[in-house]
Design a protein around this motif. Structure first.
Motif, short mmCIF file in Angstrom:
data_model
loop_
_atom_site.label_atom_id
_atom_site.label_comp_id
_atom_site.label_asym_id
_atom_site.label_seq_id
_atom_site.Cartn_x
_atom_site.Cartn_y
_atom_site.Cartn_z
N LEU A 28 0.80 -1.18 0.09
CA LEU A 28 -0.07 -0.14 0.05
C LEU A 28 1.21 1.25 -0.23
O LEU A 28 0.38 2.56 -0.46
N GLN A 29 2.07 1.24 0.41
CA GLN A 29 3.08 2.48 0.62
C GLN A 29 3.58 2.51 -0.82
O GLN A 29 4.15 3.72 -0.95
N ALA A 30 3.49 1.44 -1.55
CA ALA A 30 4.39 1.39 -3.10
C ALA A 30 4.18 2.66 -3.84
O ALA A 30 5.21 3.45 -4.28
N PRO A 31 3.00 3.02 -3.99
CA PRO A 31 2.56 4.39 -4.93
C PRO A 31 3.39 5.65 -4.35
O PRO A 31 3.86 6.53 -5.15
N GLY A 32 3.40 5.74 -2.96
CA GLY A 32 4.03 6.93 -2.52
C GLY A 32 5.58 6.81 -2.52
O GLY A 32 6.10 7.70 -2.67
N SER A 33 6.04 5.61 -2.36
CA SER A 33 7.55 5.47 -2.38
C SER A 33 8.18 5.64 -4.06
O SER A 33 8.98 6.32 -4.06
N ARG A 34 7.14 5.44 -4.77
CA ARG A 34 7.48 5.51 -6.31
C ARG A 34 7.61 7.10 -6.57
O ARG A 34 8.40 7.49 -7.55
N ALA A 35 7.05 7.77 -5.71
CA ALA A 35 6.84 9.42 -5.99
C ALA A 35 8.09 9.82 -5.34
O ALA A 35 8.37 11.25 -5.55
N LEU A 36 8.92 9.14 -4.72
CA LEU A 36 9.82 9.77 -4.04
C LEU A 36 11.37 9.93 -4.72
O LEU A 36 11.62 9.12 -5.75
N SER A 37 12.08 10.87 -4.71
CA SER A 37 13.50 11.02 -5.25
C SER A 37 14.21 9.90 -4.65
O SER A 37 14.13 9.28 -3.62
N GLY A 38 15.32 9.59 -5.27
CA GLY A 38 16.29 8.47 -4.65
C GLY A 38 16.80 8.92 -3.20
O GLY A 38 16.62 8.04 -2.40
N PRO A 39 17.36 10.15 -2.88
CA PRO A 39 17.72 10.47 -1.57
C PRO A 39 16.50 10.33 -0.66
O PRO A 39 16.70 9.96 0.62
N GLU A 40 15.37 10.82 -1.07
CA GLU A 40 14.36 10.68 -0.29
C GLU A 40 13.79 9.43 0.13
O GLU A 40 13.46 9.03 1.27
N TRP A 41 13.86 8.56 -0.92
CA TRP A 41 13.48 6.97 -0.61
C TRP A 41 14.58 6.26 0.27
O TRP A 41 13.98 5.49 1.12
N LEU A 42 15.69 6.69 -0.17
CA LEU A 42 16.84 5.97 0.87
C LEU A 42 16.68 6.57 2.26
O LEU A 42 16.85 5.66 3.22
N THR A 43 16.14 7.82 2.63
CA THR A 43 15.89 8.19 3.98
C THR A 43 15.03 7.52 4.50
O THR A 43 14.84 7.06 5.70
N VAL A 44 13.95 7.11 3.77
CA VAL A 44 12.45 6.51 4.29
C VAL A 44 13.07 5.14 4.52
O VAL A 44 12.91 4.49 5.62
N GLN A 45 13.99 4.28 3.76
CA GLN A 45 14.36 3.01 4.02
C GLN A 45 15.28 2.96 5.34
O GLN A 45 15.06 2.15 6.05
N HIS A 46 16.00 3.74 5.44
CA HIS A 46 16.91 3.96 6.51
C HIS A 46 16.09 4.39 7.87
O HIS A 46 16.67 4.06 8.93
N PRO A 106 18.69 -9.48 0.03
CA PRO A 106 19.95 -9.02 -0.33
C PRO A 106 19.92 -7.54 -0.79
O PRO A 106 20.70 -6.71 -0.66
N ILE A 107 18.55 -6.95 -1.14
CA ILE A 107 18.41 -5.66 -1.52
C ILE A 107 18.36 -4.76 0.13
O ILE A 107 19.07 -3.65 0.05
N ASN A 108 17.82 -5.33 1.15
CA ASN A 108 17.98 -4.74 2.27
C ASN A 108 19.57 -4.48 2.68
O ASN A 108 20.15 -3.42 3.20
N ALA A 109 20.33 -5.52 2.24
CA ALA A 109 21.78 -5.18 2.78
C ALA A 109 22.56 -4.44 1.97
O ALA A 109 23.44 -3.49 2.56
N LEU A 110 22.05 -4.00 0.58
CA LEU A 110 22.91 -3.02 -0.21
C LEU A 110 22.32 -1.56 0.37
O LEU A 110 23.07 -0.76 0.49
N VAL A 111 21.00 -1.52 0.70
CA VAL A 111 20.40 -0.42 1.02
C VAL A 111 21.07 0.39 2.18
O VAL A 111 21.14 1.27 2.39
N ALA A 112 21.26 -0.78 3.29
CA ALA A 112 21.81 -0.30 4.51
C ALA A 112 23.15 0.38 4.43
O ALA A 112 23.48 1.29 5.25
N ILE A 113 24.07 0.04 3.42
CA ILE A 113 25.11 0.77 3.31
C ILE A 113 25.28 1.81 2.24
O ILE A 113 26.20 2.51 2.27
N TRP A 114 24.24 2.21 1.51
CA TRP A 114 24.08 3.14 0.74
C TRP A 114 23.92 4.66 1.50
O TRP A 114 23.35 4.70 2.50
#
Length: 174
Positions: A28-46, A106-114
């Motif tokens: 359900l959060q995917a549409p909002g996630s797709r509207a974020l810029s890369g740095p915004e998305w990364l901040t949300v992930q972290h 595997p994606i979580n592991a990558l995102v954690a170090i970005w």
């Protein structure tokens, strides 16, 4: 033995509900996630997703164990059709674990170090893959939940199997 089966159904159903709820939340959060810029998305992930994997992982593992135990106990004195729901749910729990280990982890592991400075140019591919894995898990969680809920609704109790019903067979009659 009847009480053990009931407890296993309850634990399995709670775990399926948790898996479904957590993964559906991501979908359900995917549409909002797709509207974020890369740095915004990364901040949300972290920032927001730390507890999801812990609770979801526990629910998937406990759900798998409970439904396998439920399948084994259901085999005693029941038909193959009577064990279908726990088998389906167990396969769904196993599927969600596999999707996590080979899709999300595997994606979580990558995102954690970005960081915003190291975010790759194809970051949206990783975001989309991460969301797709959650959508698959949500579908599996839905099937597990529905299989267990329907089986519980249609499950016959010992008192329904005989013409006489006593307070000992049915705690609601006491």
């Amino acid at each position: 033995m009847h009480r053990i089966v009931r407890v296993l159904y309850l634990v399995s159903l709670i775990c399926a509900a948790l898996v479904l709820g957590l993964t559906l939340n991501h979908v359900l959060q995917a549409p909002g996630s797709r509207a974020l810029s890369g740095p915004e998305w990364l901040t949300v992930q972290h920032t927001f997703y730390g507890g999801f994997a812990v609770v979801g992982g526990i629910a998937e593992v406990v759900g798998l164990i409970a439904t396998v135990a439920l399948t084994i106990t259901s085999l005693k004195g029941h038909t193959i059709a009577g064990t279908a729901a726990p088998v389906i749910a167990a396969l769904c729990f196993l599927g969600t674990l596999l999707v996590y280990w080979f899709g999300n982890r595997p994606i979580n592991a990558l995102v954690a170090i970005w960081s915003p400075a190291t975010l790759p140019s194809d970051w949206s591919w990783y975001r989309n893959s991460w969301e797709t894995a959650h959508a698959i898990s949500a579908c599996l969680g839905t099937v597990a939940f529905l299989a267990l809920a329907i089986a519980l609704l249609w499950r016959r109790t010992p008192s329904e199997g005989s013409a006489r019903c006593s307070a000992q067979d049915d705690p609601n009659m006491a």
